[in-house]
Write a protein that holds these residues in place. Sequence first.
Motif, PDB file in Angstrom:
ATOM      1  N   HIS A  48       0.515  -1.474  -0.078  1.00  0.00           N
ATOM      2  CA  HIS A  48      -0.074  -0.143   0.094  1.00  0.00           C
ATOM      3  C   HIS A  48       0.960   1.322   0.011  1.00  0.00           C
ATOM      4  O   HIS A  48       0.390   2.050  -0.611  1.00  0.00           O
ATOM      5  CB  HIS A  48      -1.021   0.082   1.395  1.00  0.00           C
ATOM      6  CG  HIS A  48      -2.043  -1.163   1.094  1.00  0.00           C
ATOM      7  ND1 HIS A  48      -2.685  -1.606   2.035  1.00  0.00           N
ATOM      8  CD2 HIS A  48      -2.238  -1.777   0.039  1.00  0.00           C
ATOM      9  CE1 HIS A  48      -3.641  -2.819   1.736  1.00  0.00           C
ATOM     10  NE2 HIS A  48      -3.365  -2.833   0.491  1.00  0.00           N
ATOM     11  N   PRO A  49       1.896   1.370   0.849  1.00  0.00           N
ATOM     12  CA  PRO A  49       2.601   2.705   0.677  1.00  0.00           C
ATOM     13  C   PRO A  49       3.503   2.875  -0.601  1.00  0.00           C
ATOM     14  O   PRO A  49       3.259   3.930  -0.932  1.00  0.00           O
ATOM     15  CB  PRO A  49       3.669   2.432   1.813  1.00  0.00           C
ATOM     16  CG  PRO A  49       3.179   1.419   2.784  1.00  0.00           C
ATOM     17  CD  PRO A  49       2.480   0.480   1.868  1.00  0.00           C
ATOM     18  N   ILE A  50       3.815   1.842  -1.244  1.00  0.00           N
ATOM     19  CA  ILE A  50       4.396   2.000  -2.662  1.00  0.00           C
ATOM     20  C   ILE A  50       3.259   2.619  -3.567  1.00  0.00           C
ATOM     21  O   ILE A  50       3.665   3.359  -4.416  1.00  0.00           O
ATOM     22  CB  ILE A  50       5.114   0.664  -2.954  1.00  0.00           C
ATOM     23  CG1 ILE A  50       6.094   0.393  -2.101  1.00  0.00           C
ATOM     24  CG2 ILE A  50       5.827   0.903  -4.665  1.00  0.00           C
ATOM     25  CD1 ILE A  50       7.094   1.565  -1.999  1.00  0.00           C
ATOM     26  N   ILE A  51       1.929   2.137  -3.493  1.00  0.00           N
ATOM     27  CA  ILE A  51       1.013   2.074  -4.355  1.00  0.00           C
ATOM     28  C   ILE A  51       0.936   3.685  -4.180  1.00  0.00           C
ATOM     29  O   ILE A  51       0.604   4.600  -5.040  1.00  0.00           O
ATOM     30  CB  ILE A  51      -0.250   1.486  -4.174  1.00  0.00           C
ATOM     31  CG1 ILE A  51       0.087  -0.063  -4.503  1.00  0.00           C
ATOM     32  CG2 ILE A  51      -1.430   2.003  -4.962  1.00  0.00           C
ATOM     33  CD1 ILE A  51      -0.922  -0.959  -3.862  1.00  0.00           C
ATOM     34  N   GLU A  52       0.598   4.242  -3.057  1.00  0.00           N
ATOM     35  CA  GLU A  52       0.301   5.575  -2.833  1.00  0.00           C
ATOM     36  C   GLU A  52       1.449   6.570  -3.448  1.00  0.00           C
ATOM     37  O   GLU A  52       1.054   7.588  -3.972  1.00  0.00           O
ATOM     38  CB  GLU A  52       0.043   5.807  -1.320  1.00  0.00           C
ATOM     39  CG  GLU A  52      -1.348   5.174  -0.813  1.00  0.00           C
ATOM     40  CD  GLU A  52      -1.282   5.214   0.672  1.00  0.00           C
ATOM     41  OE1 GLU A  52      -0.794   6.187   1.251  1.00  0.00           O
ATOM     42  OE2 GLU A  52      -2.401   4.831   1.297  1.00  0.00           O
ATOM     43  N   LEU A  53       2.781   6.112  -3.280  1.00  0.00           N
ATOM     44  CA  LEU A  53       3.618   6.962  -3.695  1.00  0.00           C
ATOM     45  C   LEU A  53       3.693   7.024  -5.332  1.00  0.00           C
ATOM     46  O   LEU A  53       3.834   8.103  -5.660  1.00  0.00           O
ATOM     47  CB  LEU A  53       5.108   6.286  -3.365  1.00  0.00           C
ATOM     48  CG  LEU A  53       5.311   6.643  -1.895  1.00  0.00           C
ATOM     49  CD1 LEU A  53       6.556   6.089  -1.477  1.00  0.00           C
ATOM     50  CD2 LEU A  53       5.767   8.245  -1.510  1.00  0.00           C
ATOM     51  N   ILE A  54       3.253   5.845  -6.022  1.00  0.00           N
ATOM     52  CA  ILE A  54       3.274   5.991  -7.329  1.00  0.00           C
ATOM     53  C   ILE A  54       2.055   6.754  -7.755  1.00  0.00           C
ATOM     54  O   ILE A  54       2.213   7.769  -8.776  1.00  0.00           O
ATOM     55  CB  ILE A  54       3.292   4.357  -7.928  1.00  0.00           C
ATOM     56  CG1 ILE A  54       4.449   3.650  -7.544  1.00  0.00           C
ATOM     57  CG2 ILE A  54       2.727   4.484  -9.192  1.00  0.00           C
ATOM     58  CD1 ILE A  54       4.351   2.026  -7.880  1.00  0.00           C
ATOM     59  N   THR A  55       0.842   6.743  -7.293  1.00  0.00           N
ATOM     60  CA  THR A  55       0.013   7.334  -7.697  1.00  0.00           C
ATOM     61  C   THR A  55       0.121   8.892  -7.462  1.00  0.00           C
ATOM     62  O   THR A  55      -0.325   9.814  -8.267  1.00  0.00           O
ATOM     63  CB  THR A  55      -1.370   6.957  -6.880  1.00  0.00           C
ATOM     64  OG1 THR A  55      -1.373   7.183  -5.564  1.00  0.00           O
ATOM     65  CG2 THR A  55      -1.661   5.702  -7.248  1.00  0.00           C
TER      66      THR A  55
END
Length: 216
Positions: A48-55
Amino acid sequence: MTIISPSLLACDFLNIEPELNAFAGVKDMWFHLDIMDGHFVPNLTFGHPIIELITKKAPHKCDAHFMVTNPEFHGEILKDSGLYNFTFHVEATPDSLGLIKKLKSHYPSVGISIKPNTPVSALTDEILKAIDLVLVMSVEPGFGGQSFMPSAFDKIKELKSRRESLKAHFQIQVDGGVTDKNSKELIAAGADNLVAGSYVFKTTKDKYAEKIESLR
């Protein structure tokens, strides 16, 4: 225009931000994130943290394909992440229609995916009228770099026919082994959103836009 969705599963994970920025001027594209939990499929990818950074960093809409056993949990956790499209597997939940309705309150677009051995008939008319996108897997989900399975063509044609008869509006997305050798035939069959990983990223950054255009 056909949307091309480069799969970040094939990008350089240690340099994701420069990889994202290399597509800044490309039109009609999404970024595709393959989310795997190690249970629904054996592999494990973005948390989840990586997904949020990418978006937050991405110059285009982010499209996440959840290969997970508990899509409702992920849908709730990531509701404020900025994801544009949230796709889950019909095989992962006994109540796809109910989940679609919940996800639609948080995401602009909601998709549903079927594995290669799952028939299109697993998607009811009610699902197809409610959904924004149907993802046809043309490889077994879980790993990148696999060869395209031609059985996907029949599924795409069937989905296109049902879309027309139902007067539905879902996109038909295809993921797995997409290259310039089969993309034109996929588009002709009815696909309007192509996911490509290795084909796009196995070159230099200055060629990414050229690779995407070659798929159209």
